[in-house]
Write a protein that holds these residues in place. Structure first.
Motif, PDB file in Angstrom:
ATOM      1  N   ALA A 184     -15.705  36.454 -18.410  1.00  0.00           N
ATOM      2  CA  ALA A 184     -17.245  35.566 -18.016  1.00  0.00           C
ATOM      3  C   ALA A 184     -17.814  35.088 -19.071  1.00  0.00           C
ATOM      4  CB  ALA A 184     -17.592  36.700 -16.886  1.00  0.00           C
ATOM      5  N   ALA A 185     -18.264  36.583 -20.425  1.00  0.00           N
ATOM      6  CA  ALA A 185     -19.268  35.930 -21.124  1.00  0.00           C
ATOM      7  C   ALA A 185     -18.019  35.068 -22.448  1.00  0.00           C
ATOM      8  CB  ALA A 185     -19.951  37.251 -22.232  1.00  0.00           C
ATOM      9  N   TRP A 186     -17.350  35.529 -22.835  1.00  0.00           N
ATOM     10  CA  TRP A 186     -16.485  34.086 -23.289  1.00  0.00           C
ATOM     11  C   TRP A 186     -16.931  32.872 -22.887  1.00  0.00           C
ATOM     12  CZ3 TRP A 186     -16.376  34.378 -28.261  1.00  0.00           C
ATOM     13  CH2 TRP A 186     -15.426  35.462 -29.547  1.00  0.00           C
ATOM     14  N   SER A 187     -15.931  32.670 -21.626  1.00  0.00           N
ATOM     15  CA  SER A 187     -16.326  31.848 -21.094  1.00  0.00           C
ATOM     16  C   SER A 187     -16.982  30.909 -20.954  1.00  0.00           C
ATOM     17  CB  SER A 187     -15.588  32.318 -19.382  1.00  0.00           C
ATOM     18  OG  SER A 187     -14.286  32.557 -18.611  1.00  0.00           O
ATOM     19  N   MET A 188     -18.741  31.676 -20.369  1.00  0.00           N
ATOM     20  CA  MET A 188     -19.919  30.767 -21.240  1.00  0.00           C
ATOM     21  C   MET A 188     -20.660  30.911 -22.054  1.00  0.00           C
ATOM     22  SD  MET A 188     -21.247  30.775 -17.718  1.00  0.00           S
ATOM     23  CE  MET A 188     -22.675  30.302 -18.555  1.00  0.00           C
ATOM     24  N   MET A 189     -19.877  31.266 -23.378  1.00  0.00           N
ATOM     25  CA  MET A 189     -19.814  31.086 -24.401  1.00  0.00           C
ATOM     26  C   MET A 189     -18.939  30.142 -24.400  1.00  0.00           C
ATOM     27  SD  MET A 189     -20.873  31.477 -28.001  1.00  0.00           S
ATOM     28  CE  MET A 189     -21.741  33.241 -27.495  1.00  0.00           C
ATOM     29  N   PHE A 190     -17.515  29.396 -24.507  1.00  0.00           N
ATOM     30  CA  PHE A 190     -17.138  28.245 -24.857  1.00  0.00           C
ATOM     31  C   PHE A 190     -18.138  26.717 -24.095  1.00  0.00           C
ATOM     32  CE2 PHE A 190     -13.446  31.249 -26.001  1.00  0.00           C
ATOM     33  CZ  PHE A 190     -13.871  31.461 -26.657  1.00  0.00           C
ATOM     34  N   LYS A 191     -17.917  26.787 -22.642  1.00  0.00           N
ATOM     35  CA  LYS A 191     -18.762  26.046 -22.063  1.00  0.00           C
ATOM     36  C   LYS A 191     -20.510  25.302 -22.781  1.00  0.00           C
ATOM     37  CE  LYS A 191     -18.235  28.184 -17.966  1.00  0.00           C
ATOM     38  NZ  LYS A 191     -17.403  26.946 -17.157  1.00  0.00           N
ATOM     39  N   GLY A 192     -20.650  26.143 -23.966  1.00  0.00           N
ATOM     40  CA  GLY A 192     -22.199  24.966 -24.515  1.00  0.00           C
ATOM     41  C   GLY A 192     -21.131  25.200 -26.011  1.00  0.00           C
ATOM     42  N   ALA A 193     -20.406  25.223 -26.656  1.00  0.00           N
ATOM     43  CA  ALA A 193     -19.357  25.066 -28.299  1.00  0.00           C
ATOM     44  C   ALA A 193     -18.673  23.698 -28.532  1.00  0.00           C
ATOM     45  CB  ALA A 193     -18.652  25.746 -28.067  1.00  0.00           C
ATOM     46  N   ASN A 194     -18.523  23.498 -26.930  1.00  0.00           N
ATOM     47  CA  ASN A 194     -18.468  21.865 -27.350  1.00  0.00           C
ATOM     48  C   ASN A 194     -16.976  21.429 -27.834  1.00  0.00           C
ATOM     49  OD1 ASN A 194     -18.183  18.596 -27.031  1.00  0.00           O
ATOM     50  ND2 ASN A 194     -18.584  18.440 -28.790  1.00  0.00           N
ATOM     51  N   ILE A 195     -15.857  22.239 -26.773  1.00  0.00           N
ATOM     52  CA  ILE A 195     -14.616  22.600 -27.649  1.00  0.00           C
ATOM     53  C   ILE A 195     -13.384  23.008 -26.893  1.00  0.00           C
ATOM     54  CG2 ILE A 195     -15.234  25.204 -27.535  1.00  0.00           C
ATOM     55  CD1 ILE A 195     -13.345  25.023 -30.967  1.00  0.00           C
ATOM     56  N   GLU A 196     -12.329  22.922 -26.458  1.00  0.00           N
ATOM     57  CA  GLU A 196     -11.217  23.432 -25.828  1.00  0.00           C
ATOM     58  C   GLU A 196     -11.432  24.701 -25.819  1.00  0.00           C
ATOM     59  OE1 GLU A 196      -6.949  22.761 -23.884  1.00  0.00           O
ATOM     60  OE2 GLU A 196      -7.565  20.495 -25.558  1.00  0.00           O
ATOM     61  N   GLY A 197     -11.888  25.949 -24.625  1.00  0.00           N
ATOM     62  CA  GLY A 197     -11.367  27.153 -24.553  1.00  0.00           C
ATOM     63  C   GLY A 197     -10.652  27.990 -24.168  1.00  0.00           C
ATOM     64  N   GLU A 198     -10.227  28.267 -23.894  1.00  0.00           N
ATOM     65  CA  GLU A 198      -9.212  28.968 -23.083  1.00  0.00           C
ATOM     66  C   GLU A 198      -8.949  30.509 -23.142  1.00  0.00           C
ATOM     67  OE1 GLU A 198      -5.384  27.612 -24.549  1.00  0.00           O
ATOM     68  OE2 GLU A 198      -5.366  26.083 -23.075  1.00  0.00           O
ATOM     69  N   VAL A 199      -9.239  31.218 -22.448  1.00  0.00           N
ATOM     70  CA  VAL A 199      -9.262  33.077 -21.762  1.00  0.00           C
ATOM     71  C   VAL A 199      -7.421  33.175 -21.331  1.00  0.00           C
ATOM     72  CG1 VAL A 199     -11.015  34.911 -21.357  1.00  0.00           C
ATOM     73  CG2 VAL A 199     -11.907  32.646 -21.439  1.00  0.00           C
ATOM     74  N   LEU A 200      -7.575  34.246 -22.067  1.00  0.00           N
ATOM     75  CA  LEU A 200      -6.171  34.801 -21.988  1.00  0.00           C
ATOM     76  C   LEU A 200      -6.318  35.694 -20.702  1.00  0.00           C
ATOM     77  CD1 LEU A 200      -3.376  36.536 -24.699  1.00  0.00           C
ATOM     78  CD2 LEU A 200      -3.792  37.445 -22.301  1.00  0.00           C
ATOM     79  N   ALA A 201      -5.598  35.605 -19.652  1.00  0.00           N
ATOM     80  CA  ALA A 201      -5.352  35.896 -18.815  1.00  0.00           C
ATOM     81  C   ALA A 201      -3.777  36.598 -17.913  1.00  0.00           C
ATOM     82  CB  ALA A 201      -6.214  35.327 -17.534  1.00  0.00           C
ATOM     83  N   ASP A 202      -3.229  37.102 -18.438  1.00  0.00           N
ATOM     84  CA  ASP A 202      -2.129  37.671 -18.045  1.00  0.00           C
ATOM     85  C   ASP A 202      -1.614  37.565 -16.063  1.00  0.00           C
ATOM     86  OD1 ASP A 202      -0.554  37.840 -20.490  1.00  0.00           O
ATOM     87  OD2 ASP A 202      -1.298  40.249 -21.044  1.00  0.00           O
TER      88      ASP A 202
END
Length: 369
Positions: A184-202
């Motif tokens: 969740a913390a990384w997801s919030m970080m990417f939302k403001g980074a102006n970048i296509e972000g993905e979090v690994l979830a098997d």
């Protein structure tokens, strides 16, 4: 794009010069100038200048070639309706298109080396941040260890935000592998980074998910896709009916011959009807030529048939060996019960390593499919 423009114009010039000399070169160059805006419009629309075209050069070549063919066809159409086709030499036009296509192919092939030199093995700038999660290998991606660089998804720490921003500068996509509690913390970080972000979830693998969305305050994973759109279904249905009808007409003599042979052998019915699972997990009646005796026919599929099974008739043995017993499935295709692609799939499933039975196949837990 610049390479395609040069290939189209230079190809036109060479074609005209080779065919009619200097005067022909001017005429062919004018044809190239007419083709160019049409070609660029179609090429921009069909993805000839997309990231996918950089990743797969042959896909880009196919799309660029399709754009050239369509633009040439459109130009011929316009010239015909404006009655200006007499102003152009048909031979010069054909040679112009062929020469431009050949140079377009050569230019695109040369671009493969340039793109690999400029972009590396991956046309997209991609970085993988390892923050203690499962290891992941992506071809051409830059690997970053979060602990070594001091990367922390802390929205309250401006220095942490700046450090992550420096790492992600000029990056198109970022994938982070971290424990579940930090996703969740990384997801919030990417939302403001102006970048296509993905979090690994098997969990995506276990569920076979195709996408995700938010509805009703809940996160939903799409695990199955719906039917084709109306236009795609209509086109597919027309294709199925046209090909199956044509095949039925061509194979009509074979149908008649097999039917007569079955009828003459024991006088029983020509067709054998099986219950099979079709679209929407619903049963439908699938037609086959009968290959067993009427008394020995097992409609429930409880007894498997072997090569030496005495229930199989002489005609049945022949049509099984040549797969002619499957031909009536064309009727199911015309009726819309099964697709053309299901013909080979169901046949191969029925002919897999074990013996074949004339009846519905059984799955564990008494499921017929």
């Amino acid at each position: 794009m610049l390479g395609d423009i040069l290939a189209l114009l230079f190809g036109s010039f060479l074609a005209g010069y080779a065919y009619l000399g200097p005067e022909g070169a001017d005429e062919a160059l004018s044809i190239g100038q007419l083709l160019l805006p049409l070609f660029l419009t179609i090429a921009l629309y069909n993805g000839a200048y997309s990231i996918d075209a950089l990743r797969d050069p042959w896909r880009g070549i196919f799309r660029a070639g399709s754009a050239l063919f369509l633009s040439a066809a459109a130009l011929v159409f316009f010239a015909f309706y404006t009655k200006s086709s007499a102003d152009f030499s048909r031979a010069a036009f054909s040679i112009c298109v062929l020469m431009s296509g050949a140079l377009l192919l050569w230019t695109r092939l040369q671009m493969r080396s340039f793109v690999r030199w400029r972009c590396g093995s991956n046309a997209v700038n991609e970085v993988v941040i390892d923050d203690g999660g499962p290891p992941i290998e992506l071809e051409g991606a830059i690997r970053v260890d979060a602990r070594e660089l001091g990367l922390r998804p802390d929205l309250q720490d401006p220095h942490a935000l700046d450090r992550i921003g420096l790492v992600l500068r000029n990056i198109d996509r970022v994938v982070v592998s971290c424990p579940q509690e930090r996703r969740a913390a990384w997801s919030m970080m990417f939302k403001g980074a102006n970048i296509e972000g993905e979090v690994l979830a098997d969990e995506v693998i276990r569920l076979g998910a195709h996408g995700a969305r938010v509805a009703g305050g809940h996160g939903l994973l799409m695990v199955s896709s719906g039917p084709l759109g109306l236009r795609a279904r209509a086109m597919k249905r027309l294709l199925d009916v046209a090909l199956a009808s044509a095949a039925s007409l061509v194979l009509a003599p074979v149908f008649v011959a097999v039917a007569i042979a079955i009828k003459l052998e024991d006088g029983g019915p020509v067709f054998f009807v099986q219950k099979r699972m079709g679209r929407g997990n619903r049963f439908f009646d699938m037609y086959k030529f009968r290959s067993m005796t009427v008394v020995g026919t097992d409609r429930e599929g409880t007894i498997s048939a072997s090569k030496t099974d005495r229930r199989i008739t002489r005609t049945g043995r022949f049509i099984r060996r040549t797969s002619l017993d499957e031909l009536p499935q064309l009727i199911n295709v015309i009726a819309g019960d099964m697709s053309r692609s299901n013909l080979s799939g169901r046949r191969s499933a029925g002919r897999s390593a074990g013996p074949r039975r004339e009846g519905p196949r059984r799955c564990p837990r008494s499921c017929r499919c």
